[in-house]
Design an enzyme around this catalytic site. Structure first.
Site: not given
Ligand code: SF4
Ligand code: SF4
Length: 375
Positions: A126, A185, A208, A235, A238
């Protein structure tokens, strides 16, 4: 046993769960990275722009580099953070840079001392200018998820990545890039509270929450503060929604397990701890990165997003005592977001004394908010 098999075995013994090899050639996504920079999506991460021409060129990091050893290890843990204030999982344990660099250096020693190769090595985790996800992808460790993170079928995406550059040919078989298993997905794209994905595989880091709460040194844009929600540092949304992470096992690496004192670091504690106590608490923690002011800024936003007026007395006293005008501005915003007569009178009192123009502007805007919610 082949050289690569012995190195893989030793890397597993050191705790790395995935190991791959790739030639130290130019990486395939260098142009895509530079296009992303040209869109300005790196935001405050200016060092990416400064190193735009070398991040896809491993030979810049070690003269004569021939081979890249890519490693990955899971940091997935149960989220045990206190409320209010969530901390991204990667930061609940010890600073992974030191742990991984140390282990990669040990892998380099193994290559020299036990395998007898006359090779120079350099560990990267990193902190060196290298497209690390691309190295892992080329080495066949995983695929790029639509959330831009490297994803594996069995360990998910809560992964620390590292590389060992070696100036010797290890005679590794040519790797096959990993097949993509995202399919149809879109869970990560749909769940992002700030709409930071402009398209699958493309992140506008300026939106983000991880960038806003960790790398950003200035104010969090007002229009994004509500969307930051309860995130004190980073965060995970995602990643949390990704189906591949749901079944991934938790890490067994002690250094990455949640430290109780870090998990107990709620937003109100950040605002009340002395500089010295906060410094001691964050010893060997990734949470040091935004420094005290950045963390206090985030804490104010979190308290403002609780909707709980029991935080008004604390925020009011911090508005008078906080030395950093940028943080005072965010405390004012939090009081405005919570609203009510007590918040409004604290803001009014401070407006008479405030000398910093930006903080005064925040206080005036917060007053409008607080007054509109005086019941
Ligand atoms: Fe689904 Fe996003 Fe995970 Fe890919 S990275 S499997 S699109 S949640
Ligand atoms: Fe960033 Fe993922 Fe959180 Fe969206 S969900 S703010 S892309 S860390």
């Amino acid at each position: 046993m082949l050289l690569t098999q012995r190195i893989t075995q030793h890397a597993h013994d050191l705790g790395f769960q995935r190991v791959g090899f790739a030639p130290a050639d130019p990486l395939p996504h260098g142009d895509a990275f530079r296009e992303w920079l040209d869109l300005g999506f790196e935001g405050e991460m200016r060092w990416l722009e400064r190193t735009r021409h070398i991040r896809d060129r491993p030979e810049h990091l070690l003269e004569g580099a021939r081979t890249l050893v890519a490693v990955a290890v899971s940091y997935k843990t149960e989220d045990g953070t206190a409320q209010p204030g969530r901390i991204a999982r990667y930061a609940q344990g010890f600073d992974y840079h030191r742990v991984m660099e140390h282990k990669l250096d040990a892998l380099g020693d193994f290559i020299r001392d036990d395998l007898g190769l006359d090779a120079r090595t350099r560990a990267a985790v990193d902190r060196l200018p290298l497209l690390e996800r691309d190295v892992a992808w080329v080495a066949g460790i995983g695929w790029y998820g639509k959330n831009t993170l490297l994803l594996t079928r069995d360990l998910g995406s809560f992964l620390f990545l590292g590389e060992l550059l070696v100036d010797a040919d290890l005679h590794a078989p040519t790797p096959q890039p990993h097949r993509n298993f995202c399919g149809s997905c879109t869970a990560c794209l749909d769940a992002c509270p700030t709409q930071a994905f402009t398209a699958p595989y493309r992140l506008d880091a300026r939106r983000c929450i991880a960038t806003l709460t960790i790398e950003n040194r200035g104010p969090i844009p007002r229009e994004l503060r509500h969307a930051v929600g309860h995130w004190l540092f980073g965060c995970d949304i995602c990643q949390d929604v990704c189906p591949w992470n749901r079944k991934a096992p938790n890490t067994k690496e002690f250094a990455y397990l949640g430290r109780p004192e870090i998990q107990a670091l709620s937003a109100d504690r950040v605002l009340t701890l002395s500089d010295k106590d906060l410094d001691h608490l964050l010893y060997l923690s990734p949470i040091r990165r935004p420094q005290r002011a950045g963390l206090a800024r985030n804490a104010a936003v979190v308290l403002g997003n609780t909707g709980d007026r029991r935080w008004v007395p604390l925020l009011s006293s911090r508005l008078d005592e906080e030395p950093d005008p940028m943080v005072r501005g965010h405390i004012a915003w939090a009081l405005g977001a919570l609203g009510g007569p007590d918040a409004a009178s604290s803001l009014l009192r401070r407006a008479d004394q405030e000398e910093d123009p930006q903080a005064l502007d925040e206080i005036r805007q917060a007053l409008l908010c607080a007054n509109s919610m005086t019941s």
